[in-house]
Scaffold this motif. Structure first.
Motif, PDB file in Angstrom:
ATOM      1  N   SER A 126      38.689 -29.610  78.407  1.00  0.00           N
ATOM      2  CA  SER A 126      38.286 -29.984  77.051  1.00  0.00           C
ATOM      3  C   SER A 126      37.233 -31.094  77.030  1.00  0.00           C
ATOM      4  N   LEU A 127      36.752 -31.488  78.185  1.00  0.00           N
ATOM      5  CA  LEU A 127      35.741 -32.537  78.273  1.00  0.00           C
ATOM      6  C   LEU A 127      34.408 -32.042  77.718  1.00  0.00           C
ATOM      7  N   ASN A 128      33.794 -32.842  76.861  1.00  0.00           N
ATOM      8  CA  ASN A 128      32.482 -32.538  76.302  1.00  0.00           C
ATOM      9  C   ASN A 128      31.429 -32.913  77.344  1.00  0.00           C
ATOM     10  N   LEU A 129      30.729 -31.911  77.879  1.00  0.00           N
ATOM     11  CA  LEU A 129      29.725 -32.139  78.916  1.00  0.00           C
ATOM     12  C   LEU A 129      28.320 -31.965  78.371  1.00  0.00           C
ATOM     13  N   ILE A 130      27.430 -32.841  78.798  1.00  0.00           N
ATOM     14  CA  ILE A 130      26.004 -32.685  78.554  1.00  0.00           C
ATOM     15  C   ILE A 130      25.422 -32.328  79.911  1.00  0.00           C
TER      16      ILE A 130
END
Length: 138
Positions: A126-130
């Protein structure tokens, strides 16, 4: 706030011909959304490129990046993610830096700016990655 992974900063420090421009552009975009942060793990990994602590600190200050500590919750989650890695056949016996970095971003609900998406996507779903577009990173 955005947590910045070591590889992004190394792209800039080393003036990487493939990634420096991408990393600089993403840092600038993230800065517009709020503070840029690193933790102790990123600081330690980045220090390998510097002879003097003052030079590293100057780079971090010029880049307007803040060094923030990791919470006990993030440290605990890093250990749990590492346990999952070991149970699925991972061979390393010490907790890997990516587990600390990913856990920190997830617990603090910060996006993580990185070029290394695979391990983060596996252990911190669920980590928001760029990250770079899939086509660019191959």
């Amino acid at each position: 706030m955005t947590l910045v992974d070591t590889n992004i900063l190394l792209d800039i420090v080393a003036n990487d011909s493939r990634w420096a421009d991408w990393s600089i552009a993403r840092l600038e975009e993230a800065f517009l959304d709020g503070p840029l942060l690193i933790n102790d793990i990123v600081y330690a990994e980045l220090s390998v490129r510097y002879e003097r602590i003052e030079d590293l600190d100057q780079f971090i200050e010029q880049a307007q990046i803040a060094l923030v500590p990791m919470s006990r919750s993030a440290l605990f989650l890093a250990g749990k993610a590492f346990s999952q890695y070991r149970q699925s056949g991972g061979s390393r016996t010490n907790v890997l830096p990516d587990f600390f970095i990913g856990a920190h971003a997830l617990v603090e609900n910060m996006p993580l700016l990185t070029r290394d998406a695979a391990r983060y996507r596996t252990y911190f779903k669920s980590l928001n990655l760029i990250v770079p577009d899939e086509d660019i990173s191959k």
